[in-house]
Scaffold this motif. Structure first.
Motif, PDB file in Angstrom:
ATOM      1  N   HIS A 190       0.695  -1.334  -0.224  1.00  0.00           N
ATOM      2  CA  HIS A 190       0.030   0.025  -0.192  1.00  0.00           C
ATOM      3  C   HIS A 190       0.531   1.347  -0.239  1.00  0.00           C
ATOM      4  O   HIS A 190       0.030   2.352  -1.086  1.00  0.00           O
ATOM      5  N   LEU A 191       2.168   1.355   0.677  1.00  0.00           N
ATOM      6  CA  LEU A 191       2.741   2.748   0.944  1.00  0.00           C
ATOM      7  C   LEU A 191       4.201   2.252   0.005  1.00  0.00           C
ATOM      8  O   LEU A 191       4.504   3.367  -0.272  1.00  0.00           O
ATOM      9  N   LEU A 192       4.003   1.342  -0.517  1.00  0.00           N
ATOM     10  CA  LEU A 192       5.210   1.140  -1.702  1.00  0.00           C
ATOM     11  C   LEU A 192       6.742   1.628  -1.037  1.00  0.00           C
ATOM     12  O   LEU A 192       7.310   1.573  -1.781  1.00  0.00           O
ATOM     13  N   LYS A 193       7.033   0.661   0.112  1.00  0.00           N
ATOM     14  CA  LYS A 193       8.495   1.215   1.403  1.00  0.00           C
ATOM     15  C   LYS A 193       9.010  -0.241   0.992  1.00  0.00           C
ATOM     16  O   LYS A 193       8.373  -0.874   0.727  1.00  0.00           O
ATOM     17  N   HIS A 194      10.367  -0.199   0.953  1.00  0.00           N
ATOM     18  CA  HIS A 194      10.857  -0.879   0.212  1.00  0.00           C
ATOM     19  C   HIS A 194      11.175  -2.028   1.752  1.00  0.00           C
ATOM     20  O   HIS A 194      11.000  -1.588   2.865  1.00  0.00           O
ATOM     21  N   TRP A 195      10.996  -3.515   1.405  1.00  0.00           N
ATOM     22  CA  TRP A 195      11.040  -4.115   3.138  1.00  0.00           C
ATOM     23  C   TRP A 195      12.547  -3.949   3.930  1.00  0.00           C
ATOM     24  O   TRP A 195      11.965  -4.191   5.027  1.00  0.00           O
ATOM     25  N   ARG A 196      13.242  -3.338   3.135  1.00  0.00           N
ATOM     26  CA  ARG A 196      14.405  -3.239   4.299  1.00  0.00           C
ATOM     27  C   ARG A 196      13.789  -2.216   5.472  1.00  0.00           C
ATOM     28  O   ARG A 196      14.665  -2.292   6.554  1.00  0.00           O
ATOM     29  N   ILE A 197      13.088  -1.351   5.088  1.00  0.00           N
ATOM     30  CA  ILE A 197      12.753  -0.196   5.787  1.00  0.00           C
ATOM     31  C   ILE A 197      12.046  -1.078   7.115  1.00  0.00           C
ATOM     32  O   ILE A 197      11.992  -0.858   8.912  1.00  0.00           O
ATOM     33  N   GLY A 198      11.378  -2.232   6.975  1.00  0.00           N
ATOM     34  CA  GLY A 198      10.244  -2.776   8.085  1.00  0.00           C
ATOM     35  C   GLY A 198      11.150  -4.456   8.692  1.00  0.00           C
ATOM     36  O   GLY A 198      11.353  -4.238   9.793  1.00  0.00           O
ATOM     37  N   GLN A 199      12.000  -4.441   8.049  1.00  0.00           N
ATOM     38  CA  GLN A 199      13.236  -5.854   8.383  1.00  0.00           C
ATOM     39  C   GLN A 199      14.087  -4.700   9.610  1.00  0.00           C
ATOM     40  O   GLN A 199      14.174  -4.545  10.332  1.00  0.00           O
ATOM     41  N   GLN A 200      14.263  -3.340   8.752  1.00  0.00           N
ATOM     42  CA  GLN A 200      14.761  -2.722  10.217  1.00  0.00           C
ATOM     43  C   GLN A 200      14.596  -2.171  11.616  1.00  0.00           C
ATOM     44  O   GLN A 200      15.227  -1.969  12.301  1.00  0.00           O
ATOM     45  N   TRP A 201      13.194  -1.538  11.446  1.00  0.00           N
ATOM     46  CA  TRP A 201      12.299  -2.163  12.086  1.00  0.00           C
ATOM     47  C   TRP A 201      12.058  -2.763  13.458  1.00  0.00           C
ATOM     48  O   TRP A 201      12.276  -2.811  14.008  1.00  0.00           O
ATOM     49  N   PHE A 202      11.922  -3.939  12.615  1.00  0.00           N
ATOM     50  CA  PHE A 202      11.821  -5.325  13.813  1.00  0.00           C
ATOM     51  C   PHE A 202      12.711  -5.184  13.717  1.00  0.00           C
ATOM     52  O   PHE A 202      12.675  -6.402  15.777  1.00  0.00           O
ATOM     53  N   GLU A 203      14.135  -5.556  13.490  1.00  0.00           N
ATOM     54  CA  GLU A 203      15.562  -5.804  13.982  1.00  0.00           C
ATOM     55  C   GLU A 203      15.877  -4.838  15.501  1.00  0.00           C
ATOM     56  O   GLU A 203      16.182  -5.355  16.376  1.00  0.00           O
ATOM     57  N   ASP A 204      15.083  -3.557  15.749  1.00  0.00           N
ATOM     58  CA  ASP A 204      14.967  -2.526  16.408  1.00  0.00           C
ATOM     59  C   ASP A 204      14.316  -3.082  17.641  1.00  0.00           C
ATOM     60  O   ASP A 204      14.633  -2.715  18.665  1.00  0.00           O
ATOM     61  N   CYS A 205      13.179  -3.367  17.172  1.00  0.00           N
ATOM     62  CA  CYS A 205      11.955  -3.169  18.493  1.00  0.00           C
ATOM     63  C   CYS A 205      11.472  -4.788  19.242  1.00  0.00           C
ATOM     64  O   CYS A 205      10.724  -4.917  19.525  1.00  0.00           O
ATOM     65  N   LEU A 206      12.504  -6.580  17.706  1.00  0.00           N
ATOM     66  CA  LEU A 206      11.793  -7.095  18.922  1.00  0.00           C
ATOM     67  C   LEU A 206      13.075  -7.878  19.647  1.00  0.00           C
ATOM     68  O   LEU A 206      13.668  -7.942  19.341  1.00  0.00           O
ATOM     69  N   ILE A 207      12.060  -8.349  20.773  1.00  0.00           N
ATOM     70  CA  ILE A 207      12.912  -9.366  21.548  1.00  0.00           C
ATOM     71  C   ILE A 207      12.324 -10.563  21.025  1.00  0.00           C
ATOM     72  O   ILE A 207      13.724 -11.542  21.522  1.00  0.00           O
ATOM     73  N   ASP A 208      12.163 -11.325  20.112  1.00  0.00           N
ATOM     74  CA  ASP A 208      12.560 -12.337  19.465  1.00  0.00           C
ATOM     75  C   ASP A 208      12.439 -12.257  18.104  1.00  0.00           C
ATOM     76  O   ASP A 208      12.853 -12.855  17.193  1.00  0.00           O
ATOM     77  N   TRP A 209      13.625 -11.239  18.092  1.00  0.00           N
ATOM     78  CA  TRP A 209      14.171 -11.211  16.400  1.00  0.00           C
ATOM     79  C   TRP A 209      15.268 -12.482  16.318  1.00  0.00           C
ATOM     80  O   TRP A 209      15.906 -12.867  17.205  1.00  0.00           O
ATOM     81  N   ASP A 210      15.272 -12.919  14.596  1.00  0.00           N
ATOM     82  CA  ASP A 210      15.841 -13.667  14.855  1.00  0.00           C
ATOM     83  C   ASP A 210      16.132 -12.913  12.951  1.00  0.00           C
ATOM     84  O   ASP A 210      15.733 -12.837  12.473  1.00  0.00           O
ATOM     85  N   PRO A 211      17.621 -13.083  13.103  1.00  0.00           N
ATOM     86  CA  PRO A 211      17.839 -12.931  11.324  1.00  0.00           C
ATOM     87  C   PRO A 211      17.680 -12.738  10.490  1.00  0.00           C
ATOM     88  O   PRO A 211      16.806 -12.477   9.123  1.00  0.00           O
ATOM     89  N   ALA A 212      17.674 -14.702  10.576  1.00  0.00           N
ATOM     90  CA  ALA A 212      16.855 -15.688   9.681  1.00  0.00           C
ATOM     91  C   ALA A 212      15.652 -15.656   9.240  1.00  0.00           C
ATOM     92  O   ALA A 212      15.128 -15.063   7.663  1.00  0.00           O
ATOM     93  N   ALA A 213      15.411 -15.941  10.397  1.00  0.00           N
ATOM     94  CA  ALA A 213      14.203 -15.790  10.163  1.00  0.00           C
ATOM     95  C   ALA A 213      12.845 -14.271   9.758  1.00  0.00           C
ATOM     96  O   ALA A 213      11.508 -14.262   9.105  1.00  0.00           O
ATOM     97  N   ASN A 214      13.828 -13.108  10.565  1.00  0.00           N
ATOM     98  CA  ASN A 214      13.053 -11.968  10.125  1.00  0.00           C
ATOM     99  C   ASN A 214      12.748 -11.278   9.174  1.00  0.00           C
ATOM    100  O   ASN A 214      12.600 -10.748   7.946  1.00  0.00           O
ATOM    101  N   ALA A 215      14.243 -11.328   7.931  1.00  0.00           N
ATOM    102  CA  ALA A 215      14.642 -11.381   7.014  1.00  0.00           C
ATOM    103  C   ALA A 215      13.208 -12.146   6.036  1.00  0.00           C
ATOM    104  O   ALA A 215      13.109 -11.991   5.015  1.00  0.00           O
ATOM    105  N   MET A 216      13.466 -13.257   5.704  1.00  0.00           N
ATOM    106  CA  MET A 216      12.570 -14.751   5.632  1.00  0.00           C
ATOM    107  C   MET A 216      11.222 -13.703   5.183  1.00  0.00           C
ATOM    108  O   MET A 216      10.336 -13.705   4.372  1.00  0.00           O
ATOM    109  N   GLY A 217      10.659 -13.911   6.278  1.00  0.00           N
ATOM    110  CA  GLY A 217       9.004 -12.891   6.551  1.00  0.00           C
ATOM    111  C   GLY A 217       9.214 -11.857   5.515  1.00  0.00           C
ATOM    112  O   GLY A 217       8.119 -11.698   4.771  1.00  0.00           O
ATOM    113  N   TRP A 218      10.323 -11.064   5.734  1.00  0.00           N
ATOM    114  CA  TRP A 218      10.224  -9.292   5.189  1.00  0.00           C
ATOM    115  C   TRP A 218      10.202  -9.959   3.223  1.00  0.00           C
ATOM    116  O   TRP A 218       8.808  -9.627   2.928  1.00  0.00           O
TER     117      TRP A 218
END
Length: 481
Positions: A355-383
């Motif tokens: 809807h906003l046409l923003k790059h997935w890396r923006i969301g990936q990096q926000w989750f990297e900062d905010c998730l206590i279950d942040w996981d590098p592989a799962a986060n990247a795969m999910g986005w």
């Protein structure tokens, strides 16, 4: 000191448990003194605010657990290869052992560590333990790695999985302990500012609590897991992602408990096991195609016109002020609890990237900062899955409609009202905690008027589909040249 009597340094990373720990079990069997160490190294220094906060909590509890066995956790800071070599000299250790990791940054670090220590004559050894199956051990009939999930599930579902090693009852200590940093001096909790106290109410820290969480899930919620796991207001999922991330529980422990539940006739158990293998899938992909962590897995997506600027629209997405209640509730759950329900991760991710046409890396990096279950592989795969640029991805034209998703999965608006004070007549603690945790500079208050939608959902969908068609046309044009 002879090698058979010299201490073994156990380098702990994301494996803060005593059971199902192959390196620890082997060290105990050796009869040699054990020096547990955690290094705030070049990889850990890059963690975001919430992961560092959660790491601090994990380290505190793990040190207490080690002390109950007469041991302790030594803390050091610096480049991993240098710190471990220095500690080996101090203690007279002849071996440095650790549990393998599979994301690109960890592999680069560990490769350098093993090369440096081995060249210096140390027994530098890595052990399995982060995954059910080593990434090189699961192959297609053609000998490659799986790029689609379902065939991988079929390939491993009946594979034997070794039972987890039990926790040791004691650990032999060295004659004298080396100096250790004080955890407080690292300031891992500082980046969360005032939000740390709120996260503490939602975190489930440590091996004992992880095992309790698994038992609770398999005693009840697993029965309806397949049908109810997409309803964010319900306690229908295990929430074990937090503990798996920090290695407070091992995947084999979960697998065998899930298999037992399946054999006992609990309907949702097999689907639960599939989700555990989805985690495996993301790590196997990160191992075999490390570019998935930072760039489009499908190279043709490099021409997609995602916007990479973090403008007001991105800020409103982060603040939970898009005017789309389900998206906003999800973003506030993330900030209050350090967690977001999986269905809501897909909806919030789709809204940002489509809807906003923003790059997935923006969301990936926000989750990297905010998730206590942040996981590098799962986060990247999910986005990448939700954006459409990754393996086994949701087709780009599958654009989640947050309104119809809300009607289907939060029809009574329980989840929305839990986190959006502006839409609740009597806001609860979770809704109000958002204003205690969010940055002062956002200048938000519970009595703010709820915003209008930033973008009409239908218009946003049409714009995203048009961008997708343009990308396909350009790609096909290059192919004809």
């Amino acid at each position: 000191m002879s090698e058979t009597k010299s201490p073994i340094i156990l380098w702990f990373r994301r494996d803060f448990r005593l059971a199902e720990h192959a390196a620890l079990s082997e060290a105990v069997r050796s009869g040699r003194p054990i020096v547990p160490v955690f290094v705030l190294d070049e990889v850990v220094e890059t963690y975001g605010a919430a992961p560092k906060w959660r790491l601090d909590a994990a380290l505190r509890l793990f040190d207490e657990r080690l002390k109950s066995l007469g041991s302790r956790l030594i803390l050091r800071r610096g480049r991993a290869a240098d710190v471990l070599a220095s500690l080996a000299k101090e203690t007279g250790a002849g071996a440095i052992w650790w549990t393998r990791a599979y994301d690109p940054d960890a592999i680069a670090r560990d490769t350098a560590v093993k090369s440096s220590l081995a060249s210096a004559g140390y027994d530098a050894r890595s052990f399995a333990g982060h995954l059910l199956f080593e990434p090189w051990s699961v192959k297609t009939k053609q000998g490659g790695f799986f790029k689609v999930y379902t065939p991988m599930w079929r390939a491993v579902r009946d594979r034997p999985v070794e039972r987890a090693e039990p926790a040791p009852q004691q650990m032999l200590s060295p004659n004298s302990w080396p100096d250790s940093d004080q955890l407080e001096s690292w300031g891992l909790q500082l980046a969360m500012n005032r939000g740390g106290d709120i996260l503490a109410r939602h975190a489930c820290v440590g091996e004992a609590r992880a095992l309790d969480r698994l038992e609770h899930f398999l005693d009840g919620p697993v029965i309806g897991y397949k049908e109810r796991r997409d309803f964010p207001a319900e306690e229908a999922t295990s929430r074990l992602s937090e503990n798996l991330t920090w290695g407070e529980i091992g995947p084999r422990t979960i697998w065998h408990a899930g298999v037992q539940a399946m054999n006992d006739g609990k309907p949702g158990a097999e689907h639960f096991l599939k989700e555990l293998v989805w985690r495996e899938f993301s790590y196997h992909l990160a191992y075999h195609s490390p570019e998935i962590i930072s760039s489009n897995w499908r190279p043709d997506w490099s021409s997609f016109p995602w916007q990479e600027d973090e403008d007001e629209a991105v800020l409103r997405w982060k603040m939970g002020r898009t005017g789309v209640p389900l998206v906003d509730a999800a973003m506030r759950q993330l900030y209050v609890t350090g967690y977001m329900h999986n269905r809501c991760r897909m909806i919030a991710g789709s809204y940002l990237t489509k809807h906003l046409l923003k790059h997935w890396r923006i969301g990936q990096q926000w989750f990297e900062d905010c998730l206590i279950d942040w996981d590098p592989a799962a986060n990247a795969m999910g986005w990448q899955w939700v954006a459409g640029s990754g393996p086994d991805a949701s087709p780009f034209f599958r654009i989640f409609n947050p309104q119809t998703q809300a009607e289907k999965f939060d029809g009574k608006k329980v989840y929305v009202h839990r986190y959006l004070a502006e839409l609740s007549q009597d806001p609860g603690r979770d809704a109000l905690d958002f204003y205690q945790a969010c940055p002062h500079c956002w200048q938000l208050a519970p009595d703010d008027t709820y915003p209008e939608q930033m973008i009409d959902l239908g218009s946003g969908r049409r714009r995203a589909l048009a961008a997708y068609e343009q990308m396909k046309s350009r790609s096909e044009g290059r192919g004809d040249a």
